[in-house]
Motif scaffolding. Structure first.
Motif, PDB file in Angstrom:
ATOM      1  N   ALA A  84      -7.291  50.289  31.968  1.00 38.12           N
ATOM      2  CA  ALA A  84      -7.269  48.852  31.688  1.00 38.12           C
ATOM      3  C   ALA A  84      -8.519  48.529  30.892  1.00 38.12           C
ATOM      4  N   TRP A  85      -8.341  47.853  29.762  1.00 39.34           N
ATOM      5  CA  TRP A  85      -9.511  47.503  28.964  1.00 39.34           C
ATOM      6  C   TRP A  85      -9.488  46.025  28.616  1.00 39.34           C
ATOM      7  N   LYS A  86     -10.682  45.523  28.304  1.00 39.04           N
ATOM      8  CA  LYS A  86     -10.801  44.143  27.844  1.00 39.04           C
ATOM      9  C   LYS A  86     -12.002  44.043  26.920  1.00 39.04           C
ATOM     10  N   LEU A  87     -11.933  43.088  26.031  1.00 40.99           N
ATOM     11  CA  LEU A  87     -13.070  42.760  25.185  1.00 40.99           C
ATOM     12  C   LEU A  87     -13.748  41.559  25.827  1.00 40.99           C
ATOM     13  N   GLU A  88     -15.016  41.733  26.166  1.00 39.92           N
ATOM     14  CA  GLU A  88     -15.756  40.685  26.861  1.00 39.92           C
ATOM     15  C   GLU A  88     -17.103  40.487  26.179  1.00 39.92           C
ATOM     16  N   GLU A  89     -17.252  39.342  25.555  1.00 38.53           N
ATOM     17  CA  GLU A  89     -18.491  39.010  24.829  1.00 38.53           C
ATOM     18  C   GLU A  89     -18.865  40.110  23.840  1.00 38.53           C
ATOM     19  N   GLY A  90     -17.874  40.578  23.097  1.00 35.49           N
ATOM     20  CA  GLY A  90     -18.114  41.576  22.071  1.00 35.49           C
ATOM     21  C   GLY A  90     -18.227  43.003  22.581  1.00 35.49           C
ATOM     22  N   LYS A  91     -18.115  43.218  23.896  1.00 32.15           N
ATOM     23  CA  LYS A  91     -18.197  44.559  24.470  1.00 32.15           C
ATOM     24  C   LYS A  91     -16.820  45.029  24.886  1.00 32.15           C
ATOM     25  N   PHE A  92     -16.583  46.333  24.715  1.00 32.99           N
ATOM     26  CA  PHE A  92     -15.342  46.952  25.145  1.00 32.99           C
ATOM     27  C   PHE A  92     -15.578  47.531  26.532  1.00 32.99           C
ATOM     28  N   ILE A  93     -14.828  47.052  27.517  1.00 32.26           N
ATOM     29  CA  ILE A  93     -14.980  47.509  28.899  1.00 32.26           C
ATOM     30  C   ILE A  93     -13.673  48.177  29.313  1.00 32.26           C
ATOM     31  N   LEU A  94     -13.786  49.403  29.812  1.00 29.89           N
ATOM     32  CA  LEU A  94     -12.621  50.204  30.170  1.00 29.89           C
ATOM     33  C   LEU A  94     -12.710  50.615  31.631  1.00 29.89           C
ATOM     34  N   ASP A  95     -11.669  50.320  32.399  1.00 31.73           N
ATOM     35  CA  ASP A  95     -11.543  50.807  33.771  1.00 31.73           C
ATOM     36  C   ASP A  95     -10.501  51.912  33.773  1.00 31.73           C
ATOM     37  N   VAL A  96     -10.834  53.037  34.418  1.00 33.45           N
ATOM     38  CA  VAL A  96      -9.887  54.152  34.507  1.00 33.45           C
ATOM     39  C   VAL A  96      -9.697  54.555  35.957  1.00 33.45           C
TER      40      VAL A  96
END
Length: 126
Positions: A84-96
């Motif tokens: 699961a990923w999201k773009l948050e305040e210009g950062k790419f955050i990925l949960d695996v």
């Protein structure tokens, strides 16, 4: 479709007119909607087998377009795999999520690679 002898996916249920048996204006060999779902898993969320049976996996999402997040889970023979990923305040955050007994290579869109990730749940990029 099967009752009418189909061996492919038709564009619509009414590809052959039931009263006359004549062909309508629909494809009898249509691109399957499942192919789009496969792309969402393998590219958008990046869940791919590294070896048969998902004993080794690659998680390498490819974000793009107007998407700001995506999430997929796959119940493989080895267990549940998640990305699961999201773009948050210009950062790419990925949960695996990596199931028991499986090793993973996680590749971030910026090229950062995490090799030999073991069983568990991880957040990358935060």
């Amino acid at each position: 479709e099967v009752d009418k002898g189909a061996t492919t996916i038709w564009e619509g249920w009414d590809a052959i007119k039931p009263d006359t048996g004549e062909l309508g204006l629909k494809s009898l060999n249509h691109y399957a909607p499942g192919a789009a779902a496969a792309w969402l898993f393998s590219h958008c969320c990046g869940i791919r087998p590294g070896k048969p049976g998902f004993r080794e996996i690659l998680i390498a999402p490819v974000p793009g377009g107007s998407l700001s997040w995506a999430k997929a889970e796959y119940n493989s023979a080895a267990g549940k795999i998640g990305a699961a990923w999201k773009l948050e305040e210009g950062k790419f955050i990925l949960d695996v999520l990596i199931p028991e007994g499986v090793t993973a290579t996680v590749q971030m869109p910026d090229g950062t690679v995490y090799e030999k990730a073991l069983t568990g749940s991880y957040t990358c990029g935060k």
